[in-house]
Design a protein around this motif. Sequence first.
Motif, PDB file in Angstrom:
ATOM      1  N   ARG A  45       0.835  -1.203   0.000  1.00 38.54           N
ATOM      2  CA  ARG A  45       0.000   0.000   0.000  1.00 38.54           C
ATOM      3  C   ARG A  45       0.870   1.253   0.000  1.00 38.54           C
ATOM      4  O   ARG A  45       0.602   2.203  -0.732  1.00 38.54           O
ATOM      5  N   GLU A  46       1.912   1.248   0.795  1.00 37.20           N
ATOM      6  CA  GLU A  46       2.815   2.388   0.873  1.00 37.20           C
ATOM      7  C   GLU A  46       3.607   2.580  -0.418  1.00 37.20           C
ATOM      8  O   GLU A  46       3.915   3.711  -0.797  1.00 37.20           O
ATOM      9  N   CYS A  48       2.666   1.694  -3.573  1.00 32.95           N
ATOM     10  CA  CYS A  48       1.853   1.908  -4.777  1.00 32.95           C
ATOM     11  C   CYS A  48       1.803   3.386  -5.166  1.00 32.95           C
ATOM     12  O   CYS A  48       1.298   4.214  -4.408  1.00 32.95           O
ATOM     13  N   GLU A  51      -1.953   4.655  -5.492  1.00 31.97           N
ATOM     14  CA  GLU A  51      -2.854   4.437  -4.339  1.00 31.97           C
ATOM     15  C   GLU A  51      -3.975   3.464  -4.691  1.00 31.97           C
ATOM     16  O   GLU A  51      -5.122   3.646  -4.319  1.00 31.97           O
TER      17      GLU A  51
END
Length: 56
Positions: A45-46, A48, A51
């Motif tokens: 997630r961080e 990407c 987002e």
Amino acid sequence: MPHRITEECLSCGVCADECPQGAISEGEDTYVIDPELCTDCGTCREACPNEAIVEE
């Protein structure tokens, strides 16, 4: 599974490269997270840039 990859995925592969568990692979249209391997660390997630990875 605590995370999923949305339709916003551009299939750039950054998340797969960053996943320490190797839980992300290329699917038919976007990348997919294997719930058996995912440890919910949030690294994908961080990483990407679009987002496209969200918490469930």
